[in-house]
Scaffold this active site. Structure first.
Site, PDB file in Angstrom:
ATOM      1  N   SER A   1      11.398  -7.179 -14.536  1.00  0.00           N
ATOM      2  CA  SER A   1      12.004  -7.755 -13.341  1.00  0.00           C
ATOM      3  C   SER A   1      13.346  -8.359 -13.702  1.00  0.00           C
ATOM      4  O   SER A   1      13.606  -8.697 -14.859  1.00  0.00           O
ATOM      5  CB  SER A   1      11.061  -8.833 -12.807  1.00  0.00           C
ATOM      6  OG  SER A   1      11.762  -9.700 -11.952  1.00  0.00           O
TER       7      SER A   1
ATOM      8  N   TYR B   1       5.213 -15.794 -12.624  1.00  0.00           N
ATOM      9  CA  TYR B   1       5.718 -14.430 -12.475  1.00  0.00           C
ATOM     10  C   TYR B   1       6.736 -14.120 -13.572  1.00  0.00           C
ATOM     11  O   TYR B   1       6.617 -13.135 -14.303  1.00  0.00           O
ATOM     12  CB  TYR B   1       6.355 -14.263 -11.091  1.00  0.00           C
ATOM     13  CG  TYR B   1       6.858 -12.865 -10.806  1.00  0.00           C
ATOM     14  CD1 TYR B   1       5.972 -11.862 -10.423  1.00  0.00           C
ATOM     15  CD2 TYR B   1       8.214 -12.554 -10.928  1.00  0.00           C
ATOM     16  CE1 TYR B   1       6.431 -10.572 -10.168  1.00  0.00           C
ATOM     17  CE2 TYR B   1       8.680 -11.268 -10.678  1.00  0.00           C
ATOM     18  CZ  TYR B   1       7.786 -10.280 -10.297  1.00  0.00           C
ATOM     19  OH  TYR B   1       8.231  -9.012 -10.055  1.00  0.00           O
TER      20      TYR B   1
END
Ligand code: ZN
Length: 696
Positions: free
Chosen positions: A571, A584
């Site tokens: 990400s 996350y």
């Protein structure tokens, strides 16, 4: 086999194709009935015709032959699939002593009424030289079991008497057409003719009569075979039970069949495998006669272009030790290729001709206890080869139980395999970028998973999508609507489910070349408030799931032995973490690091591992991003924005001011899988340009 003729359906077909005329409409109808029986014809095999009248531009009446055009299958044929040729011109050719193939094809094309029509069947002249209005030709299994015998002619004669004439084997084309016409004209009692080791032809003045004769003759042969083999164990064999599943062994077979190339960017030509394990195949594979029968020629010559002559039969596979089994397969494939080269050279030399050798890799591999694997450059080709192999095995089994299977001699097979007109059937085309590659994509039901699948399919690859949500998964598969796409339910945080997904991929396609670790969950919350269970959930899926996926991918790719690609969807947060996004960001950073270690570990066996760092992919209307559904409201609130303005906010945040789509991510996956650059361990941002997240 029963007649499928229905007066009502025939009338309906005549009505539907009224413009084409009754003759052609009925020809379409009964051709489809033949095409619906795989025991009669397979994949473009067989052909039919009707002689009819039409008028030319000037209103003058002329007699035409409508015959099956190449590229059409009988089961789905339409009037344009039976182009019209000027019959008188074709019949005149019969007066010639010789007509070579290239000349014949030119004459056929010249006789077409519509110059844009598909090439008429290579067996057109056989239809033209017979005087009957309707002619039906198939490669019926039961007839082939009788004619592929040392005493085939006697058997046909005993069963059918004068009613069925016999033509000794001649290669299709002009000489066969002449021979068949002469024999039929000299056999007034015959309403059919069996072509030795090739097939059956029936003829009549009515469509129904010609079709029903065909079915009746095949039915008589089937009944005779059934009576002889009833109650006997097939080939006296007791099927072997393998300790392994086909999905576990398929990658070894696929690896052994892959053809090394000289191209460093595309080091292997890979195959898609189709697995079959019917009762017949199980008995066949276990029989004493199996090696001999597997190497025997196909039941009808035109199968040679799909499966080659012999199949590779592996005697006593070492299922207990996969390394030994892989070595056995490698030796078997190499021996096959050598034998094929020798066959090619022998036959080229004997004829004093020049030809380019076709790829010498076996197309069918028979393994006792597991069944058969058929190989094709595409899934469609693999399935065609598997269907043909299944019917060949059943027919050889019948033939051996009622007598002795005796196929065509090698030289006839070679003539067929290297006949330019047969080669033309396969068509030459440039392979798609990812043709022959199989991708497994986790998180396949999500927006990004769908975008990746779309891109891989568009590049010609095959796709297995895995996810925990079966409903969304099948909705995605419906939207993608491709026969190269399948789905399997699996939780990436469960090692056993994930292994089963890899096995299912190998069972469906033969193995895997591209693994995309895409499954992930979004967990939001400030560290001081985040529950440990929530943190753990992010770690289990984002980090643990990547660990299991990448680990299993490395094991599978090592077993298969043909390199491959792994992509980890990390990400933008790996380089630029966000507030309230600790679980996350940290779990994704861990996944990213695992990818870099995998690049170190996989390089030795040709596996490249790269990371894609996407940002703000909101998905589509049909498949909105699950991540943004979960955290969108919170992120919008944190920025003091109404939620519907969030997407625009992210677009304006990047340097290029672009909206990032799932397809963009898919394009990056295809780029890595194409191996256009020698890259591993790299990270590719797909974020429109975020200076704070530039990889470093
Ligand atoms: Zn034929």
């Amino acid at each position: 086999m029963q007649s499928r003729w229905s007066g009502a359906d025939a009338a309906e077909c005549v009505e539907r194709y009224r413009e084409a005329g009754e003759d052609l409409a009925l020809r379409v109808y009964s051709s489809r009935l033949i095409g619906q029986e795989p025991d009669l014809v397979l994949h473009g095999g067989g052909n039919t015709s009707v002689k009819s009248k039409t008028r030319d531009l000037f209103g003058e009446e002329m007699t035409v032959l409508h015959v099956k055009g190449s590229g059409w299958n009988l089961d789905t044929i339409e009037p344009p699939g039976l182009p019209a040729l000027r019959l008188l011109e074709l019949q005149r050719l019969r007066g010639l002593d010789e007509l070579d193939d290239e000349r014949m094809v030119r004459e056929l094309r010249r006789s077409l009424l519509d110059p844009g029509a598909p090439n008429p069947s290579v067996e057109t002249l056989l239809h033209a030289f017979l005087c009957h209005k309707f002619v039906d030709h198939s490669h019926a299994d039961a007839i082939l079991a009788l004619t592929n015998q040392p005493d085939g002619e006697k058997r046909i004669h005993e069963l059918f008497g004068d009613r069925v004439a016999w033509a000794p084997y001649v290669m299709p084309g002009f000489p066969l057409a002449k021979q068949v016409a002469e024999i039929v004209e000299a056999s007034p009692a015959a309403d059919a003719i069996v072509l030795e080791k090739h097939g059956l032809v029936t003829f009549a003045d009515e469509a129904q009569q010609s079709y029903e004769r065909h079915v009746e003759i095949v039915e008589t042969a089937e009944r005779m075979i059934a009576a002889e083999i009833e109650g006997r164990r097939l080939l006296d064999a007791r099927p072997v039970v393998s300790m392994r599943e086909a999905g576990e062994i398929a990658p070894l077979v696929r690896g052994a069949l892959a053809v090394p190339t000289q191209d460093p960017d595309r080091p292997y030509q890979r195959w898609i495998l189709e697995h079959r394990d019917s009762t017949e195949i199980a008995h066949f594979a276990a029989a004493d006669a199996a090696p001999m029968l597997a190497e025997s020629p196909p039941i009808t010559p035109d199968h040679v272009i799909r499966t080659k002559g012999p199949y590779l039969y592996l005697k006593e596979p070492a299922y207990s030790d996969l390394d030994t089994l892989a070595a056995q397969l490698a030796v078997g494939v190499e021996a096959y290729r050598q034998a094929y080269r020798a066959y090619f050279e022998r036959n080229v030399e004997a004829r004093g001709i020049e030809r380019t050798m076709l790829d010498p890799t076996p197309r069918v591999v028979v393994l006792p206890g597991l069944g058969l694997f058929a190989a094709g450059a595409t899934r469609k080709e693999a399935r065609i080869a598997a269907d043909i192999a299944e019917h060949n095995i059943k027919t050889k089994l019948w033939a051996s139980m009622i007598g002795h299977y005796a196929g065509l001699p090698e030289s006839d097979l070679f003539d067929m395999e290297y006949w330019s007109l047969e080669q033309a059937k396969l068509g030459r085309r440039t392979p798609d970028l990812l043709e022959g590659q199989v991708a497994l994509i986790t998180g396949g039901a999500g927006a990004i998973g769908e975008g990746i699948a779309k891109a891989v399919l568009a590049a010609g690859g095959a796709v297995m999508l895995t996810d925990i949500d079966p409903e969304r998964l099948s909705a995605v598969a419906d939207r993608l609507s491709s026969d190269r796409c399948e789905t399997v339910e699996a939780d990436v945080s469960d090692a056993r489910e994930l292994q089963a997904a890899f096995r299912q991929t190998a069972l469906s396609f033969g193995g895997v070349d591209l693994v995309v670790a895409n499954a992930g969950v979004a967990v939001a919350g400030r560290l001081e408030e985040l529950e440990v269970e929530e943190f753990q959930r992010a770690v289990d899926v984002n980090l643990g799931g990547t660990f299991l996926t990448v680990g299993e991918a490395l094991r599978q790719l090592r077993i298969q032995g043909t390199g491959g690609n792994i992509i980890v969807l990390s990400s933008k947060n790996v380089f630029a973490p966000g507030e309230s996004f600790g679980a996350y960001s940290a779990s994704k950073a861990g996944a990213h690091q695992l990818g870099r270690v995998a690049a170190l570990e996989g390089a030795a066996f040709g596996v490249r591992v790269n990371m894609i760092n996407a940002d703000a992919v909101f998905g589509s209307k049909e498949n909105p991003s699950g991540l943004w559904k979960e955290v969108g409201a919170g992120r919008a609130a944190a920025r003091g924005l109404p939620e519907q303005e969030l997407e625009a906010f992210y677009r304006n945040r990047n340097l290029l001011k672009v909206r990032i789509t799932a397809e963009h991510v898919g394009n990056a996956v295809v780029f890595f899988a194409s191996q256009a650059t020698p890259t591993t361990g790299a990270a590719l941002p797909i974020d429109g340009g975020l200076p704070g997240a530039f990889p470093r």
